[in-house]
Structures are given as C-alpha cells and as structure tokens.
Design a protein around this motif. Structure first.
Motif, PDB file in Angstrom:
ATOM      1  N   ARG A  34      -2.394  -3.355   1.283  1.00 30.89           N
ATOM      2  CA  ARG A  34      -3.070  -2.148   1.760  1.00 30.89           C
ATOM      3  C   ARG A  34      -2.128  -0.947   1.664  1.00 30.89           C
ATOM      4  O   ARG A  34      -0.961  -1.003   2.029  1.00 30.89           O
ATOM      5  CB  ARG A  34      -3.515  -2.321   3.213  1.00 30.89           C
ATOM      6  N   GLY A  35      -2.652   0.155   1.131  1.00 32.47           N
ATOM      7  CA  GLY A  35      -1.894   1.393   1.025  1.00 32.47           C
ATOM      8  C   GLY A  35      -1.149   1.563  -0.277  1.00 32.47           C
ATOM      9  O   GLY A  35      -0.668   2.667  -0.559  1.00 32.47           O
ATOM     10  N   GLU A  36      -1.067   0.497  -1.094  1.00 35.24           N
ATOM     11  CA  GLU A  36      -0.337   0.625  -2.362  1.00 35.24           C
ATOM     12  C   GLU A  36      -1.220   1.308  -3.405  1.00 35.24           C
ATOM     13  O   GLU A  36      -2.413   1.034  -3.511  1.00 35.24           O
ATOM     14  CB  GLU A  36       0.124  -0.733  -2.870  1.00 35.24           C
ATOM     15  N   ARG A  37      -0.600   2.170  -4.207  1.00 32.04           N
ATOM     16  CA  ARG A  37      -1.311   2.931  -5.225  1.00 32.04           C
ATOM     17  C   ARG A  37      -1.251   2.203  -6.563  1.00 32.04           C
ATOM     18  O   ARG A  37      -0.190   1.783  -7.005  1.00 32.04           O
ATOM     19  CB  ARG A  37      -0.678   4.312  -5.354  1.00 32.04           C
ATOM     20  N   LEU A  38      -2.412   2.061  -7.195  1.00 34.61           N
ATOM     21  CA  LEU A  38      -2.467   1.430  -8.512  1.00 34.61           C
ATOM     22  C   LEU A  38      -2.147   2.449  -9.592  1.00 34.61           C
ATOM     23  O   LEU A  38      -1.394   2.166 -10.536  1.00 34.61           O
ATOM     24  CB  LEU A  38      -3.849   0.821  -8.741  1.00 34.61           C
ATOM     25  N   PHE A  39      -2.737   3.632  -9.507  1.00 44.94           N
ATOM     26  CA  PHE A  39      -2.398   4.736 -10.400  1.00 44.94           C
ATOM     27  C   PHE A  39      -2.693   6.047  -9.702  1.00 44.94           C
ATOM     28  O   PHE A  39      -3.419   6.093  -8.706  1.00 44.94           O
ATOM     29  CB  PHE A  39      -3.124   4.641 -11.743  1.00 44.94           C
ATOM     30  N   ARG A  40      -2.106   7.106 -10.232  1.00 44.33           N
ATOM     31  CA  ARG A  40      -2.256   8.443  -9.661  1.00 44.33           C
ATOM     32  C   ARG A  40      -3.162   9.301 -10.540  1.00 44.33           C
ATOM     33  O   ARG A  40      -3.248   9.093 -11.749  1.00 44.33           O
ATOM     34  CB  ARG A  40      -0.890   9.131  -9.532  1.00 44.33           C
TER      35      ARG A  40
END
Length: 225
Positions: A34-40
């Motif tokens: 939870r909270g981790e970004r896959l891409f911006r």
C-alpha cells in the motif's frame, strides 16, 4: 492468482483458455505494498497492467501539488493500455491503495500478440471506451451535481465493483482514506465528511475504517440523481 478474476480483463475477453494461459505465462508479476507508486504522471508508458488482487488509484497532480483522484481499480481491471494506442507520457500516476498484485505486459510483446489476435484489440478499445464514459460522467457531475449527490454516486459505484452483500446491507471495503475519498468526488474532505455524516444520521449507511456499509442503497440512488 485467480484465473477467473484475470479473465475478466478486456485483454483476455476474446481468448480461449489455452491462448489466455499462454499469454498470462508471458506476463511479468508485480507486487506493490500500500502506498507504493507503480509509475508517475509524465513517465514514458511502455506496459499495460492487469490487477490480480488489491486496488490501484489513478490520479493527477496540479502544479500547486493538489491531487485529483480519477479512478480506483480492482481485481480483473486493466490500466496503462493507452500507451499502446497513443505512445507518450503517462497521463496519470498509479499508486497501490492496498497491498496489490499485478501482471504486466510490455508494448512490444503486446503488439506482436495483437497481430495474431486482432479481436483482442477491439475488446481493449471497448474497455477504454467504458473508462472514458465513466470519466465524462464524472466531469458532468462536477458541473451539475452537488457534493452530497457526488458522494452518493461514488459510494454506489464502489459498491457495484467492490461490495459484498451481507445481512444488513452491502459492505464496501474501499481502502480509501478520507482525503482520497474527497479527491474521488472532487471536493474538500470537510464537505465530504459532512455528507457522509448526514447519510449515516439518516440511516442510509454505516461508516467503518476505510469501509462503508450501504444500508439503504435505494435512498442513495435517489440522492445521486
């Protein structure tokens, strides 16, 4: 990984089981806490993803740092496919709302696959069209629907996709913070919380921690109009 959930994605809708299994075996697994970004937003898009467990939020940020939550996707839903049809920077960021598992397929491999299975491209475009229709409806709601109406509509949409029918109503484990729920309806957290408290006071729903139980969906539907 539940094969039945994966087969709900538009990428697999036109495939027989054997072909789908071969495609799944060629895809790369990903795990996001939870909270981790896959891409911006702005990253170069080079893959699509299918969620096998958990939830992902797609959002955009303004120049002053404010965030707008475009959608919340769950198991069996697909995202990132726009980069195949219109290569360029990502139009949104993708962040795990809960512990999430995905499988990804890079564009080069997907293009080769579509050459042999052109019907899949039509299914993917249909999926994109459904998401665009939902986005357009959200934009219309921002203009024509008040905040309580948008809250009611958002809860009903989340219930349709993530809800579980129980003896007392429909329980929705949406996994969103108060701020994220406010971003989803395009309003301040204070106004959204006031609407939720009003609905709870009327007996239409019961609030929980990152969850809600819809006790009277019919009343919410009337309020969402």
């Amino acid at each position: 990984m539940d094969p039945q959930i994966v087969m709900q994605a538009p990428l697999f809708a036109a495939l027989d089981q054997e072909t789908a299994d071969r495609l799944i075996s060629s895809m790369s697994p990903h795990s996001l806490p939870r909270g981790e970004r896959l891409f911006r937003e702005g990253d170069q898009g080079d893959s699509l993803y299918v969620i096998t467990a958990g939830k992902v939020k797609l959002g955009r940020a303004s120049t002053d740092g404010r965030e707008s939550l475009m959608s919340v996707l769950g198991p069996g839903e697909m995202f990132g496919e726009l980069s195949l049809f219109d290569p360029g920077p990502r139009l949104s960021s993708a962040v795990a709302v809960s512990d999430t598992s995905l499988i990804g397929l890079d564009n080069d491999r997907l293009r080769r696959f579509l050459d042999d299975h052109p019907a899949v491209a039509m299914q993917m475009l249909a999926g994109l069209a459904r998401r665009l229709r939902r986005t357009n409806q959200g934009m219309s709601d921002l203009v024509f629907t008040d905040v309580p109406g948008r809250v009611a509509k958002a809860l009903l949409d989340l219930a349709a996709r993530f809800g579980r029918v129980q003896s007392d109503g429909v329980r929705v484990e949406h996994d969103l913070t108060q701020e994220e729920l406010a971003q989803l309806v395009g309003a301040s957290r204070e106004i959204v919380n006031k609407a939720l408290a009003d609905f709870a006071g009327r007996g239409w729903l019961a609030l929980g921690a990152k969850s809600v139980t819809l006790l009277d969906p019919d009343r919410l539907r009337r309020r969402a109009r």
